[in-house]
Scaffold this motif. Sequence first.
Motif, PDB file in Angstrom:
ATOM      1  N   ILE A  86      -6.181   6.484  -4.611  1.00 17.07           N
ATOM      2  CA  ILE A  86      -6.122   6.958  -3.265  1.00 17.07           C
ATOM      3  C   ILE A  86      -4.809   7.770  -3.127  1.00 17.07           C
ATOM      4  O   ILE A  86      -3.790   7.387  -3.595  1.00 17.07           O
ATOM      5  CB  ILE A  86      -6.302   5.777  -2.497  1.00 17.07           C
ATOM      6  N   LYS A  87      -5.045   8.839  -2.537  1.00 15.82           N
ATOM      7  CA  LYS A  87      -3.795   9.757  -2.112  1.00 15.82           C
ATOM      8  C   LYS A  87      -3.852  10.241  -0.478  1.00 15.82           C
ATOM      9  O   LYS A  87      -4.870  10.132   0.012  1.00 15.82           O
ATOM     10  CB  LYS A  87      -3.693  10.944  -2.868  1.00 15.82           C
ATOM     11  N   GLU A  88      -2.740  10.322  -0.081  1.00 11.31           N
ATOM     12  CA  GLU A  88      -3.027  10.787   1.444  1.00 11.31           C
ATOM     13  C   GLU A  88      -3.637  12.303   1.516  1.00 11.31           C
ATOM     14  O   GLU A  88      -3.334  13.098   0.579  1.00 11.31           O
ATOM     15  CB  GLU A  88      -1.334  10.952   2.086  1.00 11.31           C
ATOM     16  N   ALA A  89      -4.422  12.274   2.571  1.00  7.32           N
ATOM     17  CA  ALA A  89      -5.249  13.429   2.732  1.00  7.32           C
ATOM     18  C   ALA A  89      -4.249  14.622   3.293  1.00  7.32           C
ATOM     19  O   ALA A  89      -3.384  14.247   3.932  1.00  7.32           O
ATOM     20  CB  ALA A  89      -6.167  13.091   3.763  1.00  7.32           C
ATOM     21  N   SER A 139     -14.569  16.246   5.862  1.00  6.88           N
ATOM     22  CA  SER A 139     -13.989  14.585   6.010  1.00  6.88           C
ATOM     23  C   SER A 139     -15.291  13.817   6.130  1.00  6.88           C
ATOM     24  O   SER A 139     -16.325  14.446   6.581  1.00  6.88           O
ATOM     25  CB  SER A 139     -13.095  14.546   7.137  1.00  6.88           C
ATOM     26  N   GLY A 140     -15.293  12.624   5.814  1.00  6.18           N
ATOM     27  CA  GLY A 140     -16.167  11.683   5.998  1.00  6.18           C
ATOM     28  C   GLY A 140     -16.660  11.066   4.301  1.00  6.18           C
ATOM     29  O   GLY A 140     -15.972  11.453   3.515  1.00  6.18           O
ATOM     30  N   CYS A 147     -15.293   8.914  -0.201  1.00  7.70           N
ATOM     31  CA  CYS A 147     -14.528   9.265   1.318  1.00  7.70           C
ATOM     32  C   CYS A 147     -13.468  10.308   1.083  1.00  7.70           C
ATOM     33  O   CYS A 147     -12.455  10.229   0.242  1.00  7.70           O
ATOM     34  CB  CYS A 147     -14.180   7.945   1.807  1.00  7.70           C
ATOM     35  N   ARG A 148     -13.504  11.116   1.664  1.00  9.94           N
ATOM     36  CA  ARG A 148     -12.366  12.273   1.871  1.00  9.94           C
ATOM     37  C   ARG A 148     -11.729  12.539   3.309  1.00  9.94           C
ATOM     38  O   ARG A 148     -12.498  12.525   4.153  1.00  9.94           O
ATOM     39  CB  ARG A 148     -12.586  13.353   1.348  1.00  9.94           C
ATOM     40  N   SER A 149     -10.434  12.483   3.477  1.00 14.45           N
ATOM     41  CA  SER A 149      -9.942  12.609   4.803  1.00 14.45           C
ATOM     42  C   SER A 149     -10.410  11.680   5.822  1.00 14.45           C
ATOM     43  O   SER A 149     -10.550  11.967   6.929  1.00 14.45           O
ATOM     44  CB  SER A 149      -9.820  14.206   5.354  1.00 14.45           C
ATOM     45  N   VAL A 150     -10.413  10.243   5.626  1.00 20.10           N
ATOM     46  CA  VAL A 150     -10.620   9.400   6.480  1.00 20.10           C
ATOM     47  C   VAL A 150      -9.663   8.321   6.686  1.00 20.10           C
ATOM     48  O   VAL A 150      -8.856   8.249   5.765  1.00 20.10           O
ATOM     49  CB  VAL A 150     -12.034   8.558   6.419  1.00 20.10           C
ATOM     50  N   THR A 159     -11.640   3.673   9.299  1.00 23.74           N
ATOM     51  CA  THR A 159     -13.108   4.232   8.906  1.00 23.74           C
ATOM     52  C   THR A 159     -13.766   3.787   7.683  1.00 23.74           C
ATOM     53  O   THR A 159     -14.780   3.539   7.519  1.00 23.74           O
ATOM     54  CB  THR A 159     -13.079   5.830   9.111  1.00 23.74           C
ATOM     55  N   PHE A 160     -12.775   3.985   6.714  1.00 22.17           N
ATOM     56  CA  PHE A 160     -13.040   3.522   5.357  1.00 22.17           C
ATOM     57  C   PHE A 160     -13.592   2.074   5.260  1.00 22.17           C
ATOM     58  O   PHE A 160     -14.685   1.755   4.534  1.00 22.17           O
ATOM     59  CB  PHE A 160     -11.999   3.663   4.421  1.00 22.17           C
ATOM     60  N   ALA A 161     -12.971   1.263   5.909  1.00 23.49           N
ATOM     61  CA  ALA A 161     -13.562  -0.125   5.797  1.00 23.49           C
ATOM     62  C   ALA A 161     -14.609  -0.406   6.466  1.00 23.49           C
ATOM     63  O   ALA A 161     -15.280  -1.050   6.154  1.00 23.49           O
ATOM     64  CB  ALA A 161     -12.247  -1.214   6.354  1.00 23.49           C
TER      65      ALA A 161
END
Length: 183
Positions: free
Chosen positions: A144-147, A153-154, A174-177, A181-183
């Motif tokens: 995981i890295k900061e978007a 996104s989504g 998942c990207r840019s969430v 939202t991920f959870a």
Amino acid sequence: MKRAFAGISVAALLSITVLGQSAGTTPAFELADVHLRAHTSNPTPFMTGGILRGGRYDLRNATMLDMIRLAYGVTDPDTILGGPNWLERDRFDVVAKAPEQTPPDTVRLMLQALLADRFKLVLHKDTKPIQGFALTAGRGKPKIKEASGQGQSGCQPQPQTPQPGTVPYAVVSCRSVTMETFA
């Protein structure tokens, strides 16, 4: 004299029989009214009530699944299996009368008796494995890295081919969430 003694004996036997039956019976509401509620266009109708207040038990907008959960103390509705499809669809209102100081456990028994009487509900308690999902960390270090905020996104599902004899699993990218939202 013999008739008087025989009459007293019969009365005593009948009272013992009646007391024995009432002591072993399931508690029940004094009065109860159960009505099917009219269908609504509300996409998220919620159940209300389910508590005894002032001698009145009031339960509104409850599905049969809701009533089974309340009556039997089931926390996860997904563990109630079987039954017709209307268990989750049809909604009911229940208004009942019980003594004011009735403890909550007794009210649950009263609701169980009501469901058995009015709906002819019969349950079978069982333990068996059921399907579920587990959110686990993948192998290796977290990736995981900061978007950066750029790009699409989504979350998108990634196709997987399950191995025979193993539990199938799903992979989602998942990207840019946000983590919420991920959870």
